[in-house]
Design a protein around this motif. Structure first.
Motif, short mmCIF file in Angstrom:
data_model
loop_
_atom_site.label_atom_id
_atom_site.label_comp_id
_atom_site.label_asym_id
_atom_site.label_seq_id
_atom_site.Cartn_x
_atom_site.Cartn_y
_atom_site.Cartn_z
N GLY A 95 1.03 -1.27 -0.45
CA GLY A 95 0.15 -0.44 0.03
C GLY A 95 0.50 1.26 -0.01
N GLY A 96 0.32 2.51 0.12
CA GLY A 96 1.29 3.28 0.61
C GLY A 96 1.73 3.61 1.33
N ARG A 97 3.00 4.18 1.34
CA ARG A 97 3.89 4.00 2.57
C ARG A 97 4.87 5.09 2.83
N ASP A 98 4.73 5.99 4.01
CA ASP A 98 5.61 7.32 4.34
C ASP A 98 7.29 7.54 3.87
N GLN A 99 7.87 8.68 3.82
CA GLN A 99 9.06 8.37 3.06
C GLN A 99 9.94 7.79 4.34
N ASP A 100 10.13 7.78 4.94
CA ASP A 100 11.13 6.78 5.78
C ASP A 100 10.79 5.59 6.32
N TYR A 101 9.48 5.31 5.35
CA TYR A 101 9.44 3.59 5.46
C TYR A 101 10.20 3.77 3.57
N ILE A 102 10.03 4.37 3.41
CA ILE A 102 10.53 4.07 1.63
C ILE A 102 11.93 3.61 2.34
N SER A 103 12.24 5.00 2.13
CA SER A 103 14.01 5.00 2.14
C SER A 103 14.61 3.57 2.82
N GLY A 104 14.05 3.17 4.36
CA GLY A 104 14.48 1.86 4.60
C GLY A 104 14.73 0.34 4.04
N ARG A 105 13.08 0.63 3.27
CA ARG A 105 13.18 -0.41 2.15
C ARG A 105 13.63 -0.54 1.08
N LEU A 106 14.34 0.27 0.51
CA LEU A 106 15.09 0.79 -0.39
C LEU A 106 16.45 0.18 0.09
N ALA A 107 16.80 1.36 1.45
CA ALA A 107 18.21 0.28 2.00
C ALA A 107 18.91 -0.93 2.17
N GLU A 108 17.10 -1.72 2.49
CA GLU A 108 17.56 -3.28 2.44
C GLU A 108 16.97 -4.42 1.18
N SER A 109 16.75 -3.37 0.18
CA SER A 109 16.44 -4.12 -1.10
C SER A 109 17.71 -4.16 -2.17
N ASP A 110 17.38 -5.53 -2.17
CA ASP A 110 19.24 -5.89 -3.98
C ASP A 110 18.46 -5.11 -4.72
N ILE A 111 17.74 -5.03 -5.61
CA ILE A 111 17.20 -4.78 -6.78
C ILE A 111 15.87 -3.85 -7.04
N PHE A 112 16.07 -2.62 -7.51
CA PHE A 112 15.09 -2.46 -7.81
C PHE A 112 14.11 -2.60 -9.35
N LEU A 113 12.53 -2.54 -9.50
CA LEU A 113 12.00 -2.84 -10.81
C LEU A 113 11.41 -1.78 -11.53
N LEU A 114 11.15 -1.72 -12.24
CA LEU A 114 10.13 -0.25 -12.91
C LEU A 114 9.82 -0.25 -14.03
N SER A 115 8.28 -1.55 -14.07
CA SER A 115 7.52 -2.28 -14.85
C SER A 115 6.92 -0.88 -16.14
N SER A 116 7.39 0.15 -15.86
CA SER A 116 5.98 1.64 -16.50
C SER A 116 5.97 0.76 -18.38
N VAL A 117 5.43 1.42 -18.33
CA VAL A 117 4.67 0.86 -19.69
C VAL A 117 4.46 2.35 -20.71
N GLU A 118 4.31 3.63 -19.58
CA GLU A 118 4.52 5.00 -19.54
C GLU A 118 5.07 5.44 -18.74
N GLU A 119 6.53 6.30 -18.42
CA GLU A 119 6.73 7.54 -17.56
C GLU A 119 7.26 8.49 -17.61
#
Length: 215
Positions: A95-119
């Motif tokens: 769901g929607g999360r705040d910036q602190d949650y997002i920055s924490g999650r990014l720090a703990e992850s390995d790969i970012f996936l962006l599958s947009s057909v428009e961006e």
């Protein structure tokens, strides 16, 4: 007149997105993939989920966690796609999360996936690269301005789940490549999209315009 037009991109506060110099590998070998996107058609999330399904099928012993951060009208449809792919246990809709949650999650992850057909120019993608994450993205809009293909991540055709899975697989199997690409992404975002540098450039631009007017 055209000569007066200056390209001034959107920027991010890179200081908010610190990344560990060498992320420790997890004892169980788990790989964490993350997407930050609204759950709407133009984000192409069905292809991302299918790509993770293909990745899981290729690597039966691998523990994968795929988190999608964002809200939108396609939640139920995407949940049913994950079920159909047999990866409901792998895909978490946060769901929607705040910036602190997002920055924490990014720090703990390995790969970012962006599958947009428009961006347009994806701020989430900049934040991911600032966090030292290699990215798999699609060749649409401003994505290629952020992801250096083959250097800080990979670009694939939109709607191509097979190609996404192939690039994810490359990154999954090569921690050194992930680290090297993540560092390249961090460096590029610091140089090109850091909000402080952009603000300084904007101040300089105003000063030069004002001095032109005064003369």
């Amino acid at each position: 007149e055209l000569s007066k037009i200056v390209d001034h991109p959107v920027g991010i506060d890179t200081e908010r997105f610190k990344h560990p110099a060498s992320p420790a590998s997890r004892p169980d070998g788990e790989i964490r993939i993350v997407t930050i996107a609204r759950l709407v058609g133009e984000k192409g999330l069905e292809y991302a989920i299918k790509a993770v399904g293909i990745l899981a099928a290729k690597n039966p012993g691998l523990k994968i966690q795929y988190e999608i951060i964002g809200e939108g009208k396609l939640l139920e449809k995407l949940q049913s796609i994950a079920a159909k792919e047999g990866i409901s246990h792998v895909v978490a809709f946060s769901g929607g999360r705040d910036q602190d949650y997002i920055s924490g999650r990014l720090a703990e992850s390995d790969i970012f996936l962006l599958s947009s057909v428009e961006e347009a120019l994806s701020v989430a993608l900049m934040e991911a690269q600032a966090s030292g994450l290699p990215a798999v993205g699609t060749k649409v809009g401003g994505v290629s301005e952020v992801v250096m293909d083959g250097e800080s991540g990979y670009l694939v055709p939109p709607g191509d789940a097979e190609a996404m899975a192939e690039k994810l697989d490359l990154l999954v199997k090569d921690p050194e490549r992930r680290k090297k690409m993540g560092m390249a992404g961090r460096k590029m975002v610091e140089e090109k999209y850091d909000i402080r540098k952009l603000n300084e450039k904007l101040v300089e631009l105003y000063r030069s315009l004002l001095s032109e007017k005064a003369s």
